[in-house]
Write a protein that holds these residues in place. Structure first.
Motif, short mmCIF file in Angstrom:
data_model
loop_
_atom_site.label_atom_id
_atom_site.label_comp_id
_atom_site.label_asym_id
_atom_site.label_seq_id
_atom_site.Cartn_x
_atom_site.Cartn_y
_atom_site.Cartn_z
N ASN A 78 -69.45 -24.75 12.71
CA ASN A 78 -69.91 -24.68 11.32
C ASN A 78 -71.09 -25.62 11.06
O ASN A 78 -71.20 -26.20 9.97
CB ASN A 78 -68.77 -24.99 10.35
CG ASN A 78 -67.67 -23.94 10.41
OD1 ASN A 78 -67.94 -22.75 10.38
ND2 ASN A 78 -66.43 -24.40 10.51
N ALA B 134 -68.24 -30.50 10.10
CA ALA B 134 -69.44 -29.70 10.32
C ALA B 134 -70.66 -30.59 10.48
O ALA B 134 -70.97 -31.38 9.57
CB ALA B 134 -69.64 -28.75 9.16
N HIS C 113 -74.56 -26.83 9.86
CA HIS C 113 -75.41 -26.34 8.78
C HIS C 113 -76.78 -25.91 9.29
O HIS C 113 -77.33 -24.89 8.85
CB HIS C 113 -75.56 -27.43 7.72
CG HIS C 113 -74.29 -27.77 7.01
ND1 HIS C 113 -73.79 -27.03 5.97
CD2 HIS C 113 -73.40 -28.77 7.22
CE1 HIS C 113 -72.65 -27.55 5.55
NE2 HIS C 113 -72.38 -28.61 6.29
#
Length: 333
Positions: free
Chosen positions: A277, A242, A279
């Motif tokens: 994914n 991620a 952040h």
């Protein structure tokens, strides 16, 4: 009559190079014809942009070390990434027009968010492809003189750059290549786009996005892309994990019949953020040069609506204006 040879690159055939031209192996190709361009230009749907939009100018820090990550918008696809002690510029364009001509073509409506003379010492420049709103040779020449950075760019673009700035330091990458700079690795990865500097050199140089793998986290930067089926985003998450921050284009997407395979919409950028994914994310490629039909503020408005629809905080995906910085929070395990 034989087809003209590739003027920028000669190399072996691969899954994205046929010996003459580059291509997107997993996406529909739809390069506009002259007829398409006429249809678009006379569709009567082009929004009116202001000739000038006042903005802010900022003076960035000299360096960002430790776990810090600051991303500052200069304008369009030009951003300053400060991470792991490195100052990285993306697709720097300080010219007045995104055009081969000084008197014609898309003209910037806001000043650069960082004055050229206020740039900190630049270590690395990422040039994703050769379109005029991403590759400005005059700016690269200024950067050579003032900073002597290492310029990282995909195959074939080095030929274009060297013709103007022959002594510029270059690292030329194919999809899948990696460059190590200290503890940071810069990976050249696929994106769904195309290239051209004129009417007779389409797809003769490669286009790419970059994954910046640092001790402070992963930064993923796309200059331009279509969304396709989303696999380029899934690949990032599967291969690298991620990203701490993804820098994603959200503008230049109307009309969809013409732009959909090469320029994603804000909602597609949000989908991409979710697929890998990420952040946090930064939206760019809007509000500086009018390239397509949508209104100047349509991209951030559509982004806000998409984030609301997906239940994502607007603080996680910010559409930066020139001069704005995003101090990206650290990711705690």
């Amino acid at each position: 009559m034989s087809k003209p040879a590739n003027r920028y690159y000669q190399g072996p055939v691969s899954d994205h190079f046929d010996g003459r031209l580059f291509f997107n192996p997993d996406a529909e190709e739809s390069l506009a014809t002259f007829k398409d361009i006429l249809k678009w230009r006379f569709n009567g749907e082009r929004s009116k942009w202001p000739k000038h939009r006042p903005g802010q100018e900022t003076k960035p820090r000299l360096r960002v070390d430790g776990g810090g990550l600051i991303i500052t918008m200069i304008g369009h696809a030009s951003l300053l990434i400060q991470v792991a002690g490195l100052n990285i510029l993306t697709d720097p364009v300080y010219c007045e027009r995104a055009s081969p001509l000084s008197f014609l073509g898309p003209k910037r409506v806001n000043k650069p968010g960082i004055r050229f003379d206020d740039l900190p010492k630049i270590d690395i420049v990422l040039v994703t492809h050769n379109h005029y709103d991403h590759m400005d040779l005059a700016t690269l020449a200024r950067l050579k003189k003032a900073h002597d950075p290492l310029v990282v760019t995909p195959l074939g673009n080095d030929t274009i750059i060297k013709a103007k700035v022959p002594d510029l330091r270059l690292s030329v990458q194919d999809w899948g290549d990696r460059l190590q700079v200290g503890e940071t690795n810069i990976h050249c990865v696929p994106t769904y786009h195309w290239s051209a500097r004129g009417t007779r050199d389409r797809r003769m140089a490669l286009w790419a996005s970059f994954v910046i793998e640092t001790p402070a986290g992963i930064v993923y930067h796309i200059g331009d892309t279509g969304f396709g089926d989303g696999r380029i985003y899934r690949m990032i998450g599967e291969r690298f994990g991620a990203p701490r921050a993804a820098i994603l284009p959200i503008g230049a997407y109307e009309p969809r019949w013409m732009m959909r395979n090469n320029h994603q919409m804000p909602d597609e950028a949000v989908q991409g953020m979710m697929l890998m994914n990420a952040h946090f994310a930064v939206g760019h490629h809007w509000g500086t040069f009018q390239l397509t039909d949508e209104a100047i503020d349509a991209p951030p408005e559509a982004l806000a609506q998409s984030l609301s629809n997906h239940g994502i905080s607007k603080e996680r995906f910010r559409a930066l204006r020139p001069g704005e910085s995003f101090e990206v929070p650290e990711i705690r395990a």
